[in-house]
Design a protein around this motif. Structure first.
Motif, PDB file in Angstrom:
ATOM      1  N   VAL A 202       0.835  -1.204   0.000  1.00  0.00           N
ATOM      2  CA  VAL A 202       0.000   0.000   0.000  1.00  0.00           C
ATOM      3  C   VAL A 202       0.869   1.255   0.000  1.00  0.00           C
ATOM      4  CG1 VAL A 202      -1.665   1.329   1.358  1.00  0.00           C
ATOM      5  CG2 VAL A 202      -1.963  -1.135   1.098  1.00  0.00           C
ATOM      6  N   ALA A 203       2.016   1.212   0.668  1.00  0.00           N
ATOM      7  CA  ALA A 203       2.888   2.381   0.758  1.00  0.00           C
ATOM      8  C   ALA A 203       3.448   2.807  -0.590  1.00  0.00           C
ATOM      9  CB  ALA A 203       4.028   2.109   1.739  1.00  0.00           C
ATOM     10  N   LYS A 204       3.350   1.954  -1.605  1.00  0.00           N
ATOM     11  CA  LYS A 204       3.824   2.303  -2.952  1.00  0.00           C
ATOM     12  C   LYS A 204       2.798   3.126  -3.738  1.00  0.00           C
ATOM     13  CE  LYS A 204       6.583  -1.939  -3.306  1.00  0.00           C
ATOM     14  NZ  LYS A 204       6.774  -3.216  -4.061  1.00  0.00           N
ATOM     15  N   VAL A 205       1.558   3.185  -3.232  1.00  0.00           N
ATOM     16  CA  VAL A 205       0.476   3.884  -3.918  1.00  0.00           C
ATOM     17  C   VAL A 205       0.592   5.387  -3.647  1.00  0.00           C
ATOM     18  CG1 VAL A 205      -2.039   4.097  -4.090  1.00  0.00           C
ATOM     19  CG2 VAL A 205      -0.995   1.844  -3.709  1.00  0.00           C
ATOM     20  N   PRO A 206       0.298   6.243  -4.647  1.00  0.00           N
ATOM     21  CA  PRO A 206       0.357   7.693  -4.398  1.00  0.00           C
ATOM     22  C   PRO A 206      -0.489   8.112  -3.195  1.00  0.00           C
ATOM     23  CG  PRO A 206       0.124   7.265  -6.746  1.00  0.00           C
ATOM     24  CD  PRO A 206      -0.022   5.937  -6.055  1.00  0.00           C
ATOM     25  N   ALA A 207       0.064   8.994  -2.379  1.00  0.00           N
ATOM     26  CA  ALA A 207      -0.612   9.416  -1.145  1.00  0.00           C
ATOM     27  C   ALA A 207      -1.963  10.056  -1.434  1.00  0.00           C
ATOM     28  CB  ALA A 207       0.280  10.389  -0.374  1.00  0.00           C
ATOM     29  N   GLN A 208      -2.073  10.815  -2.523  1.00  0.00           N
ATOM     30  CA  GLN A 208      -3.342  11.477  -2.825  1.00  0.00           C
ATOM     31  C   GLN A 208      -4.435  10.452  -3.128  1.00  0.00           C
ATOM     32  OE1 GLN A 208      -3.766  13.718  -6.493  1.00  0.00           O
ATOM     33  NE2 GLN A 208      -5.006  15.271  -5.450  1.00  0.00           N
ATOM     34  N   LYS A 209      -4.091   9.398  -3.855  1.00  0.00           N
ATOM     35  CA  LYS A 209      -5.094   8.357  -4.129  1.00  0.00           C
ATOM     36  C   LYS A 209      -5.574   7.725  -2.829  1.00  0.00           C
ATOM     37  CE  LYS A 209      -5.725   3.722  -6.012  1.00  0.00           C
ATOM     38  NZ  LYS A 209      -7.123   3.905  -6.447  1.00  0.00           N
ATOM     39  N   LEU A 210      -4.655   7.407  -1.936  1.00  0.00           N
ATOM     40  CA  LEU A 210      -5.031   6.788  -0.672  1.00  0.00           C
ATOM     41  C   LEU A 210      -5.948   7.713   0.137  1.00  0.00           C
ATOM     42  CD1 LEU A 210      -1.576   5.271   0.349  1.00  0.00           C
ATOM     43  CD2 LEU A 210      -3.530   4.054  -0.634  1.00  0.00           C
ATOM     44  N   ARG A 211      -5.597   8.986   0.181  1.00  0.00           N
ATOM     45  CA  ARG A 211      -6.407   9.954   0.932  1.00  0.00           C
ATOM     46  C   ARG A 211      -7.809  10.064   0.350  1.00  0.00           C
ATOM     47  NH1 ARG A 211      -7.920  15.186   0.442  1.00  0.00           N
ATOM     48  NH2 ARG A 211      -6.714  15.475  -1.471  1.00  0.00           N
ATOM     49  N   LEU A 212      -7.913  10.149  -0.977  1.00  0.00           N
ATOM     50  CA  LEU A 212      -9.215  10.325  -1.611  1.00  0.00           C
ATOM     51  C   LEU A 212     -10.061   9.063  -1.526  1.00  0.00           C
ATOM     52  CD1 LEU A 212      -8.143  12.438  -4.722  1.00  0.00           C
ATOM     53  CD2 LEU A 212      -9.436  13.221  -2.713  1.00  0.00           C
ATOM     54  N   GLU A 213      -9.441   7.904  -1.676  1.00  0.00           N
ATOM     55  CA  GLU A 213     -10.182   6.644  -1.527  1.00  0.00           C
ATOM     56  C   GLU A 213     -10.790   6.550  -0.132  1.00  0.00           C
ATOM     57  OE1 GLU A 213     -10.956   4.518  -3.741  1.00  0.00           O
ATOM     58  OE2 GLU A 213      -9.361   4.196  -5.208  1.00  0.00           O
ATOM     59  N   LYS A 214      -9.982   6.868   0.877  1.00  0.00           N
ATOM     60  CA  LYS A 214     -10.450   6.787   2.256  1.00  0.00           C
ATOM     61  C   LYS A 214     -11.545   7.808   2.511  1.00  0.00           C
ATOM     62  CE  LYS A 214      -8.820   6.968   7.048  1.00  0.00           C
ATOM     63  NZ  LYS A 214      -7.668   6.755   7.941  1.00  0.00           N
ATOM     64  N   LEU A 215     -11.353   9.030   2.036  1.00  0.00           N
ATOM     65  CA  LEU A 215     -12.345  10.083   2.239  1.00  0.00           C
ATOM     66  C   LEU A 215     -13.678   9.713   1.594  1.00  0.00           C
ATOM     67  CD1 LEU A 215     -13.066  12.953   3.198  1.00  0.00           C
ATOM     68  CD2 LEU A 215     -12.146  13.798   1.020  1.00  0.00           C
ATOM     69  N   GLY A 216     -13.631   9.184   0.377  1.00  0.00           N
ATOM     70  CA  GLY A 216     -14.863   8.830  -0.321  1.00  0.00           C
ATOM     71  C   GLY A 216     -15.637   7.721   0.373  1.00  0.00           C
ATOM     72  N   ILE A 217     -14.930   6.701   0.841  1.00  0.00           N
ATOM     73  CA  ILE A 217     -15.593   5.586   1.521  1.00  0.00           C
ATOM     74  C   ILE A 217     -16.153   6.031   2.860  1.00  0.00           C
ATOM     75  CG2 ILE A 217     -15.219   3.315   2.544  1.00  0.00           C
ATOM     76  CD1 ILE A 217     -13.064   2.908   0.290  1.00  0.00           C
ATOM     77  N   ARG A 219     -16.999   9.057   3.711  1.00  0.00           N
ATOM     78  CA  ARG A 219     -18.110   9.983   3.506  1.00  0.00           C
ATOM     79  C   ARG A 219     -19.398   9.227   3.208  1.00  0.00           C
ATOM     80  NH1 ARG A 219     -16.967  15.022  -0.243  1.00  0.00           N
ATOM     81  NH2 ARG A 219     -15.585  15.416   1.535  1.00  0.00           N
ATOM     82  N   ALA A 220     -19.293   8.161   2.428  1.00  0.00           N
ATOM     83  CA  ALA A 220     -20.486   7.354   2.146  1.00  0.00           C
ATOM     84  C   ALA A 220     -21.052   6.742   3.421  1.00  0.00           C
ATOM     85  CB  ALA A 220     -20.148   6.260   1.131  1.00  0.00           C
ATOM     86  N   MET A 221     -20.171   6.275   4.328  1.00  0.00           N
ATOM     87  CA  MET A 221     -20.627   5.740   5.614  1.00  0.00           C
ATOM     88  C   MET A 221     -21.296   6.822   6.451  1.00  0.00           C
ATOM     89  SD  MET A 221     -17.583   3.185   6.852  1.00  0.00           S
ATOM     90  CE  MET A 221     -18.468   2.786   8.359  1.00  0.00           C
ATOM     91  N   ASP A 222     -20.718   8.019   6.436  1.00  0.00           N
ATOM     92  CA  ASP A 222     -21.291   9.103   7.229  1.00  0.00           C
ATOM     93  C   ASP A 222     -22.652   9.541   6.693  1.00  0.00           C
ATOM     94  OD1 ASP A 222     -19.146   9.082   8.947  1.00  0.00           O
ATOM     95  OD2 ASP A 222     -18.069  10.697   7.927  1.00  0.00           O
ATOM     96  N   LEU A 223     -22.818   9.494   5.365  1.00  0.00           N
ATOM     97  CA  LEU A 223     -24.123   9.818   4.787  1.00  0.00           C
ATOM     98  C   LEU A 223     -25.182   8.807   5.218  1.00  0.00           C
ATOM     99  CD1 LEU A 223     -23.054  10.918   1.197  1.00  0.00           C
ATOM    100  CD2 LEU A 223     -24.097  12.367   2.954  1.00  0.00           C
ATOM    101  N   ARG A 224     -24.758   7.587   5.503  1.00  0.00           N
ATOM    102  CA  ARG A 224     -25.673   6.549   5.990  1.00  0.00           C
ATOM    103  C   ARG A 224     -25.836   6.607   7.505  1.00  0.00           C
ATOM    104  NH1 ARG A 224     -22.111   2.281   3.753  1.00  0.00           N
ATOM    105  NH2 ARG A 224     -23.082   0.933   5.307  1.00  0.00           N
ATOM    106  N   GLY A 225     -25.090   7.502   8.176  1.00  0.00           N
ATOM    107  CA  GLY A 225     -25.331   7.725   9.593  1.00  0.00           C
ATOM    108  C   GLY A 225     -24.278   7.231  10.556  1.00  0.00           C
TER     109      GLY A 225
END
Length: 268
Positions: A202-217, A219-225
């Motif tokens: 995972v550490a080989k993946v660009p940091a921005q992709k990791l941040r955005l993937e985590k934020l998107g997932i 956020r979807a959980m938070d929209l569900r409560g």
């Protein structure tokens, strides 16, 4: 920064935060949690850390909150239900801050992982466990809704009720994987290797992709409560703490201490 109750190490773009009270099975005190928060700030600022692994020193990941003293009721001012709710809320916000860390976080669980320690794990992005780990709820009925509000999102309402209704409920790491609490379960002897091998990839993946993937997932959980429901756990717990259901076990704990209260409850 020098820590007393935890350690923070860096190697190969991976940070390792270790709960370091092995003589107490890494039970979490206010001091440990304060240091934990400082370490998370360090990790967030350190661009060399791409992935964080959280583990426990010694025989266990953590047995949860250390309830032997120092939690909320000190001082001469009467401790009210509102004080309790705000006190509990602060710790939920602490775990949510870990969840919001813009880097992947992996819990590496061996031995015991109980009560508040499961809140920590659920607030990370992945939970890798030893298949013989023991994972579960507080041993005595001293709270209501605080821990189960987190579990509900991992294993669903029926299984959460099945475990939460019986104080002291525990499942193995293998069961935790099959129920959805754990991301992966491995033999204890290979848990560390499997966890760090995954983290290095995972550490080989660009940091921005990791941040955005985590934020998107997230956020979807938070929209569900998710965020609102786990925060509500502080309200239910505070109500129970000041209600008649907690009076007997509270008196026994004051008289005999936590270990004595657990023994009393098990014999009862």
């Amino acid at each position: 920064m020098a820590f007393t109750n935890i350690t923070l190490e860096r190697q190969d773009r991976i940070g390792t935060l270790t709960l370091n009270r092995p003589e107490k099975l890494n039970a979490m005190t206010p001091a440990l949690i304060a240091e934990f928060a400082e370490a998370i700030t360090e990790v967030e600022k350190d661009s060399d850390i791409k992935v964080l692994i959280i583990r426990g020193a010694g025989r266990a990941f953590s047995t949860g909150y250390d309830l032997t003293g120092g939690w909320g009721e000190s001082g001469s001012k009467p401790f009210t239900i509102d004080d309790d709710q705000r006190f509990l809320q602060r710790y939920i916000e602490h775990w949510l801050r870990l969840r919001d860390l813009p880097k992947p976080v992996i819990s590496m669980v061996h031995g015991y992982c109980l009560a508040g320690a499961t809140q920590l794990c659920i607030s990370t992005d992945m939970i890798f466990v030893a298949d013989n780990a023991r994972i579960g709820f507080p041993s005595i009925p001293a709270g209501a809704g605080y821990v189960s509000a987190f579990w509900n999102w991992m294993i669903g309402p029926h299984r959460t009720k099945y475990l939460a209704f019986l104080p002291g409920s525990k499942i193995s790491g293998k069961e935790a994987e099959s129920m959805g609490f754990a991301t992966r379960a491995f033999p204890e002897e290979t848990l560390e290797k499997e966890t760090y091998d995954y983290a290095r990839r995972v550490a080989k993946v660009p940091a921005q992709k990791l941040r955005l993937e985590k934020l998107g997932i997230n956020r979807a959980m938070d929209l569900r409560g998710f965020r609102v429901s786990v925060q509500a756990g502080a309200e239910f717990d505070a109500i129970f703490h000041f209600g008649p259901g907690n009076e007997e076990i509270r008196n026994v704990q004051k008289e005999r201490g936590l270990r004595g209260a657990i023994q009393w409850y098990e014999e009862k």
